[in-house]
Design an enzyme around this catalytic site. Sequence first.
Site, short mmCIF file in Angstrom:
data_model
loop_
_atom_site.label_atom_id
_atom_site.label_comp_id
_atom_site.label_asym_id
_atom_site.label_seq_id
_atom_site.Cartn_x
_atom_site.Cartn_y
_atom_site.Cartn_z
N CYS A 31 0.91 -1.13 0.00
CA CYS A 31 0.00 0.00 0.00
C CYS A 31 0.95 1.18 0.00
CB CYS A 31 -0.85 0.08 1.27
SG CYS A 31 -1.94 -1.32 1.55
N HIS B 247 6.74 -37.72 -30.32
CA HIS B 247 5.42 -37.82 -30.95
C HIS B 247 5.11 -36.61 -31.81
CE1 HIS B 247 4.60 -41.40 -28.64
NE2 HIS B 247 4.95 -40.76 -27.53
N GLU C 151 4.31 -22.36 -18.19
CA GLU C 151 4.38 -20.97 -17.76
C GLU C 151 5.66 -20.30 -18.30
OE1 GLU C 151 2.56 -18.81 -16.77
OE2 GLU C 151 3.75 -17.29 -15.77
N ARG D 9 1.18 1.40 -5.88
CA ARG D 9 1.29 0.43 -4.78
C ARG D 9 -0.07 0.00 -4.23
NH1 ARG D 9 6.36 0.25 -1.92
NH2 ARG D 9 5.15 -0.54 -0.18
N TRP E 293 -4.17 -1.10 -0.93
CA TRP E 293 -4.38 -2.34 -1.68
C TRP E 293 -4.92 -3.29 -0.63
CZ3 TRP E 293 -4.44 -3.89 -6.59
CH2 TRP E 293 -4.38 -5.25 -6.85
N LYS F 29 -3.77 -6.12 -18.80
CA LYS F 29 -3.55 -6.73 -17.49
C LYS F 29 -4.77 -7.53 -17.04
CE LYS F 29 -1.20 -7.66 -13.85
NZ LYS F 29 -0.23 -8.75 -14.07
N GLU G 158 5.10 -13.90 -24.50
CA GLU G 158 4.28 -12.69 -24.36
C GLU G 158 5.10 -11.42 -24.24
OE1 GLU G 158 1.64 -12.64 -20.97
OE2 GLU G 158 3.14 -13.50 -19.67
N LYS H 99 5.73 -16.87 -20.62
CA LYS H 99 6.44 -15.64 -20.26
C LYS H 99 7.28 -15.16 -21.43
CE LYS H 99 4.70 -14.52 -17.66
NZ LYS H 99 3.62 -14.98 -16.89
N ASN I 293 0.92 -0.39 6.29
CA ASN I 293 1.21 -1.36 5.22
C ASN I 293 1.59 -2.66 5.89
OD1 ASN I 293 0.98 0.68 3.44
ND2 ASN I 293 3.12 0.71 2.81
N GLY I 294 1.21 -3.78 5.29
CA GLY I 294 1.61 -5.07 5.85
C GLY I 294 0.40 -5.83 6.38
C1 F6R Z 1 0.22 -13.81 -18.42
C2 F6R Z 1 -0.96 -13.28 -17.80
C3 F6R Z 1 -2.29 -13.76 -18.26
C4 F6R Z 1 -3.24 -13.87 -17.06
C5 F6R Z 1 -4.66 -14.22 -17.54
C6 F6R Z 1 -5.58 -14.43 -16.38
O1 F6R Z 1 1.38 -13.29 -17.86
O2 F6R Z 1 -0.87 -12.46 -16.94
O3 F6R Z 1 -2.19 -14.96 -18.94
O4 F6R Z 1 -2.74 -14.86 -16.21
O5 F6R Z 1 -5.15 -13.19 -18.35
O6 F6R Z 1 -5.66 -13.29 -15.59
P1 F6R Z 1 -6.21 -13.36 -14.11
O7 F6R Z 1 -5.25 -14.15 -13.32
O8 F6R Z 1 -6.30 -11.94 -13.67
O9 F6R Z 1 -7.55 -14.03 -14.18
#
Ligand code: F6R
Length: 617
Positions: free
Chosen positions: A2, A513, A490, A27, A79, A612, A497, A494, A105-106
């Site tokens: 926060c 295969h 994963e 934050r 937050w 996001k 993307e 990363k 915060n915390g």
């Molecule tokens: C990849 C990424 C996305 C999210 C996906 C789900 O780095 O961030 O693949 O994981 O859009 O988002 P949430 O977790 O917010 O449902």
Amino acid sequence: MCGIVGYIGNQEAVPILLKGLKKLEYRGYDSAGIAVQGKMGLVVRKAKGLIKNLEEKISAESKNADEFCGFAGIGHTRWATHGEPSDVNSHPQTDASGKIAVVHNGIIENHGKLKEWLLSKGVTFQSETDTEAVANLIGFYYRGDLLQAVMEAVGRLEGSWGLGIICADEPDRIIAVRKESPLVVGIGKGENLIASDVPALLEYTREVYYLEDREIAVLFKDHVDFYSDEGQVIQKEKTHIEWDAASAEKGGYEHFMLKEIHEQPKALTDTLRPRLTAADTGGARKINLDEIGFDASWAQASRVVITACGTAWHAGVIGKYAFEHFARIPVDVDVASEFRYRDPILNPKDIFIIISQSGETADTLAAMRMAKKGGARIIAITNVVGSTLAREADLVMYTWAGPEIAVASTKAFTTQLMCLNLIALQFGVLRGVIKSAQLNEYINALEAIPAQAEKILKGKENIQRFASQQFNKGKVFFMGRLFDYAASLESALKLKEISYTHSEAFAAGELKHGPIALVDTSTLVVALCTQSKLFDKMESSITQVKARGAAVAVITYEDSDRFNNIADEVFRIPRTDDSLSPILSVIPAQLFAYYCAVQRGLDPDKPRNLAKSVTVE
Ligand code: F6R
């Protein structure tokens, strides 16, 4: 996470606090508030939502100029952790008398017990926050000496805190104290400030003191005194800040993504620790999920279904392996966008675990609602208190990762894994699969993970160097078996993307295969090798891709030299239980993706075409 800011000096505090809060909005941004010492005494204004909502509220509610102004005050941008975002749960929180205001915060881990104790003494509460217990505790101990009351109250806290405190009866001072949550004291001319992060101070000063754990600062407008937690005066060394405003916001890191990768040890500790019984209370260690309302009835499920999207789905795949291994319960894992349009077979005895960093992903919410309609009970794992997912699920387990600003998920992912492991282990205990001694070993292994993650981060230069050689590869494949296969998914996401490199993940056993047809001298294969019982199999897969001219990097344990002779590069992670390894093995992959993106001149925080939070289909 926060944002905290505090000001005492010769200028009007409110505009300075608002400006400082805006610098810290990254934050936390679900609510904000300010307490100011003025002509009308201690006055607090708070509002849910962005800081502009607070500004609007301040101008709407302050009918005359004297009502909300003064030369000392504290502010907070939140937050949410305990209690959903709302006006009443925003900070500052005040004690029952309204004379003491606190920003925090915390996480106060023993706030429940403290609240119970204070209630038994007749103290009243209004919010759902852990912070109100701190304000009331200070109020309880206050007998005309704020510093003394703060020392007594802080002595009873467990968890982590950065606190800014003011008291109507001592308007000439602000007190700051911290443990495991950063606080900086800024030294100005005829004015002093506190902040949880440097950007909020830079306009006023570059001379700061970093508070260490349990140190206390008492700020007056013309000087600051520092004390130990026992009240002894201490001398501290001043630091001159060289950062510009933009890099200060990122804590000195070049990008939010790199900052967030580095925040993982702390985020993992915050997510784990409140869910374990304390080590010093004697007896066997236990996982304690009472806080989320998890009881034995949950473990009677006939099946667990995990549903999510993207990175959160990858966490779910790892979760499936963990549940099967720890709890011996059937698990299906589903991409939410598939689940919602399929004709899934639902059973009221199913338990759904729905994972979403944001708690707002459209497909994930639709899948949850469908499962609910089918009579299943829902456990949500999310990072956002008060999100739609959190509100609609039966149980919520929060990842205490703090806001994730970079589009690519990093700390949210590893904290999701931490939550899944805790729930899976607890299922295992309740189903009689895991015995006390075994649980103790797993708890020790989980507790070691934050420091192990830190160790991997310290070796990041190696990964940076490797990325500078490989960033232009035409294709990168990640492969592994069992937990390593899931972590490969994963790792590949990363890289694709944020660096726009064509990357894929596959189970190493699938190589023959199909995928091997794509392997040639332009390929980099990253082999995740932490499943000890399958090292031979991995060695054979690596030999096959090497024979086709691929470059090979291996991610394996630091105490294993098994792959030294066949890999072009070996990245080492500290030894852990093979079933917990993804939390660690994904970190080199995150760093590799980050450095490849930077080498390619891309902004890893804002990858093209991605958002996001995906709140539409
Ligand atoms: C990849 C990424 C996305 C999210 C996906 C789900 O780095 O961030 O693949 O994981 O859009 O988002 P949430 O977790 O917010 O449902």
